[in-house]
Enzyme design. Structure first.
Site, PDB file in Angstrom:
ATOM      1  N   PRO A  87      46.050 -63.928 -12.451  1.00 52.91           N
ATOM      2  CA  PRO A  87      45.883 -64.576 -13.754  1.00 52.91           C
ATOM      3  C   PRO A  87      45.618 -63.577 -14.876  1.00 52.91           C
ATOM      4  CG  PRO A  87      44.523 -65.643 -12.091  1.00 52.91           C
ATOM      5  CD  PRO A  87      45.033 -64.372 -11.485  1.00 52.91           C
ATOM      6  N   GLU A 115      39.209 -64.178  -4.793  1.00 50.89           N
ATOM      7  CA  GLU A 115      38.896 -63.751  -6.160  1.00 50.89           C
ATOM      8  C   GLU A 115      39.719 -62.545  -6.571  1.00 50.89           C
ATOM      9  OE1 GLU A 115      37.278 -66.874  -6.179  1.00 50.89           O
ATOM     10  OE2 GLU A 115      37.142 -65.750  -8.042  1.00 50.89           O
ATOM     11  N   ARG A 152      67.945 -64.459  -9.513  1.00 49.68           N
ATOM     12  CA  ARG A 152      68.923 -65.351 -10.175  1.00 49.68           C
ATOM     13  C   ARG A 152      69.731 -64.577 -11.215  1.00 49.68           C
ATOM     14  NH1 ARG A 152      68.737 -67.804 -14.973  1.00 49.68           N
ATOM     15  NH2 ARG A 152      69.977 -69.703 -15.273  1.00 49.68           N
ATOM     16  N   ASP A 167      70.964 -70.185 -20.815  1.00 50.54           N
ATOM     17  CA  ASP A 167      69.588 -70.357 -20.342  1.00 50.54           C
ATOM     18  C   ASP A 167      68.702 -70.790 -21.507  1.00 50.54           C
ATOM     19  OD1 ASP A 167      69.005 -68.003 -17.629  1.00 50.54           O
ATOM     20  OD2 ASP A 167      70.384 -69.681 -17.924  1.00 50.54           O
TER      21      ASP A 167
HETATM   22  C1  LIG Z   1      40.703 -63.937 -10.463  1.00 50.88           C
HETATM   23  N1  LIG Z   1      41.382 -64.800  -9.508  1.00 50.88           N
HETATM   24  C2  LIG Z   1      40.928 -66.163  -9.340  1.00 50.88           C
HETATM   25  C3  LIG Z   1      42.502 -64.344  -8.806  1.00 50.88           C
HETATM   26  C4  LIG Z   1      42.847 -62.986  -8.886  1.00 50.88           C
HETATM   27  C5  LIG Z   1      43.982 -62.546  -8.191  1.00 50.88           C
HETATM   28  C6  LIG Z   1      44.754 -63.411  -7.426  1.00 50.88           C
HETATM   29  C7  LIG Z   1      44.382 -64.744  -7.337  1.00 50.88           C
HETATM   30  C8  LIG Z   1      45.203 -65.685  -6.531  1.00 50.88           C
HETATM   31  N2  LIG Z   1      45.546 -66.808  -7.369  1.00 50.88           N
HETATM   32  C9  LIG Z   1      46.414 -66.670  -8.412  1.00 50.88           C
HETATM   33  C10 LIG Z   1      47.271 -65.601  -8.515  1.00 50.88           C
HETATM   34  C11 LIG Z   1      48.108 -65.533  -9.638  1.00 50.88           C
HETATM   35  C12 LIG Z   1      48.056 -66.550 -10.586  1.00 50.88           C
HETATM   36  C13 LIG Z   1      48.966 -66.510 -11.787  1.00 50.88           C
HETATM   37  N3  LIG Z   1      48.580 -67.202 -12.869  1.00 50.88           N
HETATM   38  O1  LIG Z   1      50.004 -65.839 -11.744  1.00 50.88           O
HETATM   39  C14 LIG Z   1      47.176 -67.593 -10.423  1.00 50.88           C
HETATM   40  N4  LIG Z   1      46.376 -67.652  -9.354  1.00 50.88           N
HETATM   41  C15 LIG Z   1      43.266 -65.225  -8.031  1.00 50.88           C
END
Ligand SMILES: CN(C)c1cccc(CNc2ccc(C(N)=O)cn2)c1
Length: 235
Positions: A87, A115, A152, A167
């Site tokens: 994220p 996490e 793709r 697209d």
């Molecule tokens: C800090 N944290 C909760 C976290 C940190 C790293 C990986 C993950 C695994 N989950 C993911 C992975 C990517 C995405 C995205 N938006 O690309 C959403 N969730 C969670």
């Protein structure tokens, strides 16, 4: 193009890679996809891949040793990028897919869990990328989206090169509405212009639809598009 997926759940990718255009592209040899499981690089009896965070707090963190060993076990095909899905990454866009589809021969996708990963693993990571501003239980879903969007765009994956041209996001506007047979369905008709055979009028109608839909649904994209237009006009 070679994709290496670093994942604790390789089985997650089995079915999506066996269906649709991605499966055809792989079968045609346009891409090869390999899964590497960090758990295979643990040395302890319990095959530990995660542990509690230093400094306390909820959740678990992926340990650095298994991830680094998994990454170092991969063949190196250049040019390559090692991407961590999280994220905290830069958001995925069509432009980012275009960039990756044309600039690398190997994409290593590190799928995080819990996490996240120990920060020291970032030594092996070139780029952090996010599917959007939300949290999922796993990085495999964003990794699959990125693999799909990039593959793709590689020549040969989707037959008519034409289909890239329209697209939604390739010209910064949303797509126009689409219709196919029958001409009337449950009393609902297809817009007359599309049946007229007047290609000029059809192109104009489609452009107008793109502008209206973008203005109504995505004012952010619309403003960016207007700014780009005034740049073009002023040159
Ligand atoms: C800090 N944290 C909760 C976290 C940190 C790293 C990986 C993950 C695994 N989950 C993911 C992975 C990517 C995405 C995205 N938006 O690309 C959403 N969730 C969670």
């Amino acid at each position: 193009m070679r994709f290496d997926l670093i994942t604790l759940f390789p089985e997650f990718f089995h079915s999506p890679l066996q269906s649709g255009l991605i499966a055809k592209a792989i079968a045609k040899g346009l891409a090869e996809v390999h899964c590497t499981n960090p758990r295979d690089f643990t040395c302890d009896r319990h095959h530990k891949v995660d542990d509690e965070p230093y400094g306390g707090g909820a959740g678990m963190v992926l340990k650095p040793e298994p991830l680094a060993a998994a990454l170092e076990s991969l063949p190196v095909v250049t040019p390559r990028q090692v991407i961590y899905l999280s994220p905290q990454g830069e958001p995925m866009t069509q432009a980012l897919f275009q960039d990756l589809a044309t600039s690398v021969e190997q994409l290593v996708l590190v799928c995080g869990h819990y996490e996240g990963i120990d920060e020291r693993v970032m030594t092996w990571i070139d780029r952090e990328i996010s599917l959007g501003d939300f949290v999922l239980t796993c990085g495999e879903i964003p990794a699959l989206a990125l693999l799909n969007g990039v593959l793709r765009l590689r020549p040969g994956t989707i037959g008519k090169e034409e289909s890239h041209r329209c697209d939604s996001f390739s010209d910064g506007l949303l797509d126009y509405p689409h219709y196919t047979r029958p001409a009337e369905f449950r009393g609902l008709k297809v817009p007359e212009v599309l049946l007229s055979g007047n290609h000029g009028a059809i192109a104009a109608w489609r452009r107008q639809q793109q502008l209206e839909r973008t203005r109504d649904r995505r004012p952010d994209l619309y403003q960016a598009w207007q700014a780009q237009q005034s740049d073009l006009d002023s040159h």
